[in-house]
Design an enzyme around this catalytic site. Structure first.
Site, PDB file in Angstrom:
ATOM      1  N   THR A  12      -1.106   4.177   0.009  1.00  0.00           N
ATOM      2  CA  THR A  12      -1.038   3.067  -0.944  1.00  0.00           C
ATOM      3  C   THR A  12      -0.672   3.606  -2.327  1.00  0.00           C
ATOM      4  OG1 THR A  12      -3.393   3.147  -1.544  1.00  0.00           O
ATOM      5  CG2 THR A  12      -2.779   1.804   0.361  1.00  0.00           C
ATOM      6  N   GLY A  13       0.009   2.774  -3.089  1.00  0.00           N
ATOM      7  CA  GLY A  13       0.507   3.235  -4.387  1.00  0.00           C
ATOM      8  C   GLY A  13       1.483   4.386  -4.210  1.00  0.00           C
ATOM      9  N   GLY A  17       4.687   8.938  -8.813  1.00  0.00           N
ATOM     10  CA  GLY A  17       3.581   9.818  -9.158  1.00  0.00           C
ATOM     11  C   GLY A  17       2.939  10.517  -7.984  1.00  0.00           C
ATOM     12  N   SER A 138     -11.253  10.849  -8.952  1.00  0.00           N
ATOM     13  CA  SER A 138     -10.772  11.409 -10.218  1.00  0.00           C
ATOM     14  C   SER A 138     -11.874  12.236 -10.856  1.00  0.00           C
ATOM     15  CB  SER A 138     -10.363  10.283 -11.179  1.00  0.00           C
ATOM     16  OG  SER A 138     -10.112  10.781 -12.483  1.00  0.00           O
ATOM     17  N   TYR A 151     -12.967   2.597 -15.636  1.00  0.00           N
ATOM     18  CA  TYR A 151     -12.188   3.430 -14.709  1.00  0.00           C
ATOM     19  C   TYR A 151     -13.061   4.518 -14.100  1.00  0.00           C
ATOM     20  CZ  TYR A 151      -8.657   6.677 -12.976  1.00  0.00           C
ATOM     21  OH  TYR A 151      -7.914   7.517 -12.175  1.00  0.00           O
TER      22      TYR A 151
END
Length: 250
Positions: A12-13, A17, A138, A151
């Site tokens: 996904t995505g 990047g 992250s 986030y």
């Protein structure tokens, strides 16, 4: 022969990047990769980059249930199940506690948390036994970065999902792990920091604080994801691999 020969993967995505780098690496290892994203033009360009025989683009927003269903309908039509799922799609912006709105919170958690959960849940009927699921978290989840609270919290939730789902899916031999990139030079990072000029200041800061002295490259994250997707990592379950140039380690 690559490590993922004749396997089927979803990223996904996957249009730019880190997602694009991951999809390209999995394809190089022999997998047929379905890539998703909201912008069809970028998806089509990504397929051309990866190779039209090795990748399929399915436009969609992971925060929308109907879009996820369409993605998995395309995988189902291929008839080989799903061996690798990389939940990479995410969104983020710098917004202080005082400035946070309901819309900002809902968008961040709608994509990063809700979207990740249902990306994996809806894949369950397709996932083959001994499949690999990789969630992209992250290093922000471990730091109190000013104005990055929503986030960071969303990525902490993703890390938590990896632990719980690894336990829940162990009966099928499905391994769930997380990868936590540090700062990686991507178009998305430029957007988060508000342009190339602002990003140049970040690069200077990174050079002074990160052991490697630079931002990461998408291909370096892709290498870690490829490892977790393959049988080379068969005894790694529920883990979180940092690809951060030493930021969180030293």
């Amino acid at each position: 022969m690559g490590q993922l020969e004749n396997r089927t993967a979803v990223v996904t995505g996957g249009s730019t990047g880190i997602g694009l780098a991951v999809a390209a690496r999995l394809a190089d290892e022999g997998a047929h990769v379905f890539i998703t994203g909201r912008r069809k033009t970028e998806l089509d360009a990504a397929v051309e980059t990866i190779g039209t025989s090795r990748a399929t683009a399915v436009p969609g927003d992971i925060s929308e249930a109907a879009d996820l269903d369409r993605i998995y309908d395309a995988v189902r039509a291929r008839g080989q199940g799903l061996d690798v799922l990389v939940a990479n799609a995410a969104t983020g912006a710098f917004v202080t506690l005082e400035q946070t709105t309901e819309d900002h919170f809902d968008q961040t958690f709608g994509v990063n948390v809700r979207g990740t959960l249902f990306t994996v849940q809806k894949a369950l009927p397709l996932l083959n036994d001994d499949a690999s699921v990789v969630l992209i978290s992250s290093t922000a989840a471990d730091h109190g970065i000013e104005a990055f609270g929503a986030y960071a919290a969303s990525k902490a939730a993703v890390r938590s999902f990896a632990r719980t789902w690894a336990n829940e899916l162990k009966g099928r031999g499905i391994r769930v792990n997380a990868v936590s990139p540090g700062g990686v030079e991507t178009p998305g990072l430029v957007d988060v920091y508000g342009g190339e000029e602002a990003l140049s200041g970040v690069k200077e800061m990174v050079a002074a604080t990160v052991v490697k002295g630079r931002l990461g490259r998408p291909e370096e994250v892709a290498a870690a994801v490829s490892f977790l997707a393959s049988e080379q990592s068969g005894y790694i379950v529920g883990a979180n691999i940092y690809v951060d140039g030493g930021l969180n380690q030293i």
